[in-house]
Write an enzyme that holds these catalytic residues in place. Structure first.
Site, PDB file in Angstrom:
ATOM      1  N   CYS A   1      -6.611  -3.377   4.437  1.00 48.49           N
ATOM      2  CA  CYS A   1      -6.447  -1.920   4.275  1.00 48.49           C
ATOM      3  C   CYS A   1      -7.181  -1.385   3.052  1.00 48.49           C
ATOM      4  O   CYS A   1      -8.252  -0.827   3.173  1.00 48.49           O
ATOM      5  CB  CYS A   1      -4.982  -1.479   4.233  1.00 48.49           C
TER       6      CYS A   1
ATOM      7  N   SER B   1       0.785   3.732   1.862  1.00 47.97           N
ATOM      8  CA  SER B   1       1.165   4.177   3.212  1.00 47.97           C
ATOM      9  C   SER B   1       2.503   3.564   3.642  1.00 47.97           C
ATOM     10  O   SER B   1       3.282   4.209   4.348  1.00 47.97           O
ATOM     11  CB  SER B   1       0.087   3.817   4.232  1.00 47.97           C
TER      12      SER B   1
ATOM     13  N   CYS C   1       0.855  -1.194   0.000  1.00 47.43           N
ATOM     14  CA  CYS C   1       0.000   0.000   0.000  1.00 47.43           C
ATOM     15  C   CYS C   1       0.889   1.242   0.000  1.00 47.43           C
ATOM     16  O   CYS C   1       2.017   1.219   0.473  1.00 47.43           O
ATOM     17  CB  CYS C   1      -0.879  -0.027   1.251  1.00 47.43           C
TER      18      CYS C   1
ATOM     19  N   HIS D   1       0.906  -3.622   6.256  1.00 43.93           N
ATOM     20  CA  HIS D   1      -0.286  -3.471   7.101  1.00 43.93           C
ATOM     21  C   HIS D   1      -1.557  -3.937   6.396  1.00 43.93           C
ATOM     22  O   HIS D   1      -2.658  -3.572   6.812  1.00 43.93           O
ATOM     23  CB  HIS D   1      -0.422  -2.013   7.544  1.00 43.93           C
TER      24      HIS D   1
ATOM     25  N   HIS E   1       5.035   5.698   2.096  1.00 44.09           N
ATOM     26  CA  HIS E   1       5.169   6.991   2.774  1.00 44.09           C
ATOM     27  C   HIS E   1       6.208   6.895   3.902  1.00 44.09           C
ATOM     28  O   HIS E   1       6.883   7.868   4.209  1.00 44.09           O
ATOM     29  CB  HIS E   1       3.835   7.442   3.387  1.00 44.09           C
TER      30      HIS E   1
HETATM   31  P1  CND Z   1      -1.478   4.844  -5.172  1.00 38.79           P
HETATM   32  O1  CND Z   1      -0.136   5.440  -5.232  1.00 38.79           O
HETATM   33  O2  CND Z   1      -1.689   3.483  -5.724  1.00 38.79           O
HETATM   34  O3  CND Z   1      -2.544   5.814  -5.881  1.00 38.79           O
HETATM   35  C1  CND Z   1      -2.437   7.220  -5.906  1.00 38.79           C
HETATM   36  C2  CND Z   1      -2.919   7.708  -7.273  1.00 38.79           C
HETATM   37  O4  CND Z   1      -2.898   9.136  -7.263  1.00 38.79           O
HETATM   38  C3  CND Z   1      -2.041   7.268  -8.440  1.00 38.79           C
HETATM   39  O5  CND Z   1      -2.841   6.664  -9.439  1.00 38.79           O
HETATM   40  C4  CND Z   1      -1.386   8.574  -8.932  1.00 38.79           C
HETATM   41  O6  CND Z   1      -1.183   8.592 -10.338  1.00 38.79           O
HETATM   42  C5  CND Z   1      -2.424   9.598  -8.523  1.00 38.79           C
HETATM   43  N1  CND Z   1      -1.882  10.958  -8.354  1.00 38.79           N
HETATM   44  C6  CND Z   1      -0.706  11.321  -7.779  1.00 38.79           C
HETATM   45  N2  CND Z   1      -0.583  12.653  -7.770  1.00 38.79           N
HETATM   46  C7  CND Z   1      -1.704  13.155  -8.343  1.00 38.79           C
HETATM   47  C8  CND Z   1      -2.181  14.483  -8.623  1.00 38.79           C
HETATM   48  N3  CND Z   1      -1.467  15.559  -8.287  1.00 38.79           N
HETATM   49  N4  CND Z   1      -3.391  14.615  -9.216  1.00 38.79           N
HETATM   50  C9  CND Z   1      -4.129  13.539  -9.564  1.00 38.79           C
HETATM   51  N5  CND Z   1      -3.727  12.256  -9.328  1.00 38.79           N
HETATM   52  C10 CND Z   1      -2.538  12.077  -8.722  1.00 38.79           C
HETATM   53  O7  CND Z   1      -1.893   4.883  -3.624  1.00 38.79           O
HETATM   54  P2  CND Z   1      -2.981   4.053  -2.776  1.00 38.79           P
HETATM   55  O8  CND Z   1      -4.247   3.956  -3.554  1.00 38.79           O
HETATM   56  O9  CND Z   1      -2.346   2.839  -2.200  1.00 38.79           O
HETATM   57  O10 CND Z   1      -3.180   5.068  -1.556  1.00 38.79           O
HETATM   58  C11 CND Z   1      -3.735   6.353  -1.774  1.00 38.79           C
HETATM   59  C12 CND Z   1      -3.613   7.221  -0.542  1.00 38.79           C
HETATM   60  O11 CND Z   1      -4.413   6.661   0.503  1.00 38.79           O
HETATM   61  C13 CND Z   1      -2.176   7.293   0.028  1.00 38.79           C
HETATM   62  O12 CND Z   1      -1.924   8.601   0.501  1.00 38.79           O
HETATM   63  C14 CND Z   1      -2.225   6.311   1.174  1.00 38.79           C
HETATM   64  O13 CND Z   1      -1.237   6.571   2.135  1.00 38.79           O
HETATM   65  C15 CND Z   1      -3.617   6.586   1.679  1.00 38.79           C
HETATM   66  C16 CND Z   1      -4.167   5.545   2.618  1.00 38.79           C
HETATM   67  C17 CND Z   1      -5.027   5.980   3.616  1.00 38.79           C
HETATM   68  C18 CND Z   1      -5.549   5.066   4.501  1.00 38.79           C
HETATM   69  C19 CND Z   1      -6.521   5.498   5.552  1.00 38.79           C
HETATM   70  O14 CND Z   1      -6.793   4.716   6.449  1.00 38.79           O
HETATM   71  N6  CND Z   1      -7.094   6.714   5.454  1.00 38.79           N
HETATM   72  C20 CND Z   1      -5.200   3.732   4.406  1.00 38.79           C
HETATM   73  N7  CND Z   1      -4.353   3.317   3.424  1.00 38.79           N
HETATM   74  C21 CND Z   1      -3.848   4.205   2.531  1.00 38.79           C
HETATM   75 ZN    ZN Z   2      -2.910   1.131   3.636  1.00 45.03          ZN
END
Ligand code: CND
Ligand code: ZN
Length: 375
Positions: free
Chosen positions: A175, A49, A47, A68, A52
């Protein structure tokens, strides 16, 4: 020969320093203490995260074993554990549910006070680690550390799932799927016939689209700078997709025009301050709801004009889709077994722990949605 009560030597991916590749090491995993569970991890997803932490965007104690989003089988249990037993199929919970704290007792919140996202101890609840490697103590990540053949978790951080569950798929319930899906159905409470916009079409964003669709949204707009993500977004329910790079004006203005002032629910699923602002501005000023799902960079602030909220918008966010994990994860798994949702479109690559760094490279380059490692 039973391993219960003994130290287990196994392979794990260790992050020694930020911005370094993960190192595949032989580690020692101590036996579970009272109220702890040792799990043999069967499958774990990669993932954003986790990335990050590697990039330093999310600060965590090092050295650490990340991971996770996983599923596995209980190997042994410590004294006093009653909710799982050896041989049970389980999902480790990065957001625990103790059922005793003020948040667990509240009908709405889900950020159990024993979570390690905000506490950042890098240990189990007793303040110590069960991992050592080359004579050094290694930290736990969010109480679960799944990039390891074996891990030890507190009983509050694990839940039993149906014995027929395919672990290499349902690991995503740990997740990505639950976070995205819950952000739509539980946090935003998307309504039938509504218009939604999802910024970021990775594993979590696509799961948000699945949630919007299942809640009956009639228009779901996907936004991403990588157009390779559009086909899959449409496959899971987006009705149209746009790239901010194709427009001269700010994407929020484009969205407001496209929807005649009326986006009901917007979701930021990237973790970028600019798109968080764009998501807020793109929802209707009087009744729009904007949900932050992406994890923002450490120590950064957004400055917004309070008038944006005074007019009636709602701005909110949640960890793990707002789900109380112990209660909801087994139900989500049952829904998947009953074919209410398909996880297959989210899993683009299968790999092994040895190739974990290649899996991260594919996530960073936008080539994968979820890579699932089998251990
Ligand atoms: P992933 O990197 O697969 O997806 C992110 C997408 O965003 C990609 O398709 C990118 O091309 C796109 N992107 C990047 N920059 C831009 C921009 N400026 N404009 C438009 N599109 C853009 O990530 P993921 O889906 O695994 O995770 C997404 C987020 O969710 C990430 O920040 C992660 O840390 C977070 C997350 C949150 C939680 C929670 O509990 N709230 C749990 N897990 C992950
Ligand atoms: Zn996650």
């Amino acid at each position: 020969m039973t391993t219960a009560g003994k130290v287990i030597k196994c392979k794990a991916a260790v992050l020694w320093e930020i911005n370094q590749p993960l190192s595949i090491e032989e580690i020692e995993v101590a036996a579970p203490k009272a109220n702890e569970v040792r799990i043999k991890i069967a499958a774990t997803g990669i993932c954003r995260s986790d990335d990050h932490v590697i990039s330093g965007t999310l600060t965590y104690k090092l050295p650490v074993i990340l991971g996770h989003e996983a599923a596995g089988i209980v190997e042994s249990i410590g004294e006093g554990v009653t909710s799982v037993k050896p041989g049970d199929k389980v999902i480790p919970l990065f957001n625990p549910q103790c059922k005793k704290c003020n948040v667990c007792k509240h009908p709405n919140g889900n950020l159990c006070t024993s979570n390690d996202l905000t506490c950042n101890t890098g240990t189990l609840k007793d303040g110590t680690s069960r991992f050592t490697c080359r004579g050094k103590t290694i930290h736990h990540f969010l109480g679960i550390s799944t990039f390891s053949e074996y891990t030890v978790v507190d009983e509050v951080s694990v839940v039993k799932i149906d014995s027929s569950s395919p672990l290499e798929k349902v690991c995503l319930v740990g997740c990505g799927f639950s976070t995205g899906y819950g952000s739509a159905v539980k946090v935003a409470k998307v309504t039938p016939g509504s218009t939604c916009v999802v910024f970021g079409l990775g594993g979590v964003g696509l799961s948000t689209i699945i949630g919007c669709k299942s809640a009956g949204a009639s228009r779901i707009i996907g936004v991403d700078i990588n157009k390779d993500k559009f086909a899959k977004a449409k496959e899971v329910g987006a009705t149209e997709c746009i790239s901010p790079l194709d427009y001269k004006k700010p994407i929020q203005d484009v969205l407001v025009e496209m929807t005649n002032d009326g986006i009901d629910f917007s979701f930021e699923v990237i973790g970028n301050l600019e798109t968080m602002t764009a998501a807020l501005l793109s929802c209707n000023k009087a009744f729009g709801v904007c949900v932050i799902v992406g994890v923002p960079p450490n120590v950064s602030n957004l400055s917004i004009n309070p008038m944006l909220l005074l007019t009636g918008r709602t701005w909110k966010g949640a960890i793990f889709g707002g789900f109380k994990s112990k209660d909801e994860v087994p139900k989500l798994v049952s829904d998947i077994l009953a074919k209410k949702f398909k996880l297959d479109p989210l899993i683009t690559h299968a790999s092994t722990l040895d190739k974990i760094n290649e899996g991260f490279d594919m996530l960073r380059s936008g080539k994968s949605i979820r890579t699932v490692l089998t251990l």
